[in-house]
Write a protein that holds these residues in place. Structure first.
Motif, PDB file in Angstrom:
ATOM      1  N   ALA A  24       4.443  75.136  71.062  1.00 53.69           N
ATOM      2  CA  ALA A  24       6.063  74.968  71.372  1.00 53.69           C
ATOM      3  C   ALA A  24       6.342  74.952  73.005  1.00 53.69           C
ATOM      4  N   PRO A  27       9.092  75.426  75.142  1.00 52.31           N
ATOM      5  CA  PRO A  27      10.628  76.086  74.883  1.00 52.31           C
ATOM      6  C   PRO A  27      11.476  75.617  75.990  1.00 52.31           C
ATOM      7  N   THR A  28      12.782  76.133  75.748  1.00 50.11           N
ATOM      8  CA  THR A  28      13.897  76.429  76.911  1.00 50.11           C
ATOM      9  C   THR A  28      13.173  78.057  77.438  1.00 50.11           C
ATOM     10  N   ALA A  88       5.971  71.091  69.492  1.00 50.36           N
ATOM     11  CA  ALA A  88       7.682  70.984  69.703  1.00 50.36           C
ATOM     12  C   ALA A  88       7.779  70.886  71.031  1.00 50.36           C
ATOM     13  N   THR A 100      11.348  71.293  72.872  1.00 54.18           N
ATOM     14  CA  THR A 100      12.290  71.358  72.384  1.00 54.18           C
ATOM     15  C   THR A 100      13.352  72.132  73.905  1.00 54.18           C
ATOM     16  N   SER A 101      12.496  72.397  75.566  1.00 54.80           N
ATOM     17  CA  SER A 101      13.202  72.898  76.542  1.00 54.80           C
ATOM     18  C   SER A 101      13.945  71.492  76.705  1.00 54.80           C
ATOM     19  N   ALA A 102      14.704  71.806  77.511  1.00 46.79           N
ATOM     20  CA  ALA A 102      16.381  71.206  77.839  1.00 46.79           C
ATOM     21  C   ALA A 102      15.345  70.167  78.570  1.00 46.79           C
ATOM     22  N   SER A 162       6.743  64.407  68.179  1.00 46.90           N
ATOM     23  CA  SER A 162       8.633  63.714  68.801  1.00 46.90           C
ATOM     24  C   SER A 162       7.993  64.240  69.770  1.00 46.90           C
ATOM     25  N   GLY A 213      10.527  65.133  71.630  1.00 45.81           N
ATOM     26  CA  GLY A 213      12.227  65.721  71.978  1.00 45.81           C
ATOM     27  C   GLY A 213      12.553  65.791  73.393  1.00 45.81           C
ATOM     28  N   ALA A 214      13.037  66.314  73.745  1.00 43.67           N
ATOM     29  CA  ALA A 214      13.775  66.064  75.162  1.00 43.67           C
ATOM     30  C   ALA A 214      12.833  66.171  76.502  1.00 43.67           C
ATOM     31  N   GLY A 217      12.299  60.522  71.419  1.00 42.79           N
ATOM     32  CA  GLY A 217      13.242  61.109  71.872  1.00 42.79           C
ATOM     33  C   GLY A 217      13.874  60.785  73.138  1.00 42.79           C
TER      34      GLY A 217
END
Length: 244
Positions: free
Chosen positions: A117, A119-120, A141, A143-145, A164, A166-167, A188
């Motif tokens: 991951a 992440p943020t 993943a 998921t970090s903006a 994906s 994702g962000a 994404g």
């Protein structure tokens, strides 16, 4: 056990110590160069065990450690150099903790990771992000903006069926994915690829590029199972288009 060491102004290298299983650096506050732990028997690398450590100014190299299972970057907020995690077959957990910016590249190769991951708060990687030959990796993943990659994103040998971005907002270099198992891919939030876009995935049957407007280099998709390919938003391709 370096119980009084608070600062290293150059590199810290603890390589080729085959009996080394633990490193105690609790008072360490900064490393002016890089940290290298290669060819050891280290079980974990956990920055939270050194709560005063806030700066590693060079590369972080954890490679060829056959028993390394976990990496936690904990309270570090920025990494000015590369992060290299290579040939750690038992590595099953990587946490980027509080890292918001990596000015170098990230290489994760030949690990035991099944999930990974981003992440943020991680918002930028200025160099490349390369995940290669992680044979158990089935989930990634982002998921970090608004994650921006200044270099290339290469996922080579992905073992999952769905992927994906994702962000991820932008990829400054190549976007390359190779897989024998991947069936669906979602772009994404991605809007632009600065160089080549390459998908070599035998089982891929569905991929959409609904957000991408520009590919700076070649556009290449190869799959024997492809039944759905959406290219409605792409306006320019700087090189050739090859779909087969």
């Amino acid at each position: 056990h370096l119980s009084r060491l608070t600062a290293v102004f150059g590199d810290m290298r603890l390589d080729h110590n085959s009996a080394l299983t633990k490193v105690f650096l609790s008072p360490l506050q900064r490393v002016g160069g890089g940290i290298s732990l290669a060819h050891t028997s280290l079980h974990a690398f956990d920055v939270s065990a050194s709560p005063s450590l806030t700066l590693v100014a060079g590369a972080l190299d954890l490679s060829h450690n056959p028993q390394l299972a976990a990496v936690n970057l904990a309270q570090l907020t920025a990494l000015p150099g590369d992060v290299r995690l290579s040939h750690n077959p038992e590595l099953s957990e990587v946490s980027f903790g509080s890292v918001a910016s990596i000015q170098g590249s990230v290489y994760i190769r030949h690990s035991g990771l099944s999930t990974l991951a981003f992440p943020t708060p991680l918002a930028e990687i200025d160099g490349d992000l390369v995940m290669q030959n992680n044979s158990a990796l089935t989930s990634i993943a982002f998921t970090s903006a608004n994650l921006a990659l200044g270099g290339s994103l290469r996922v080579l040998g992905f073992a999952g069926v769905d992927f994906s971005l994702g962000a991820v907002q932008s990829v400054g270099g190549d976007l390359a994915v190779t897989s024998n198992t991947l069936r669906t891919l979602s772009i994404g939030s991605l809007t632009a690829v600065g160089a080549d876009l390459i998908l070599l995935c035998d089982s891929l049957f569905s991929v959409g590029f609904s957000g991408i407007t520009e590919v700076g280099g070649n556009f290449r998709v190869e799959s024997r199972a492809l039944i759905a390919l959406a290219l409605d938003s792409i306006e320019t391709v700087g090189g050739s288009v090859n779909i087969s």
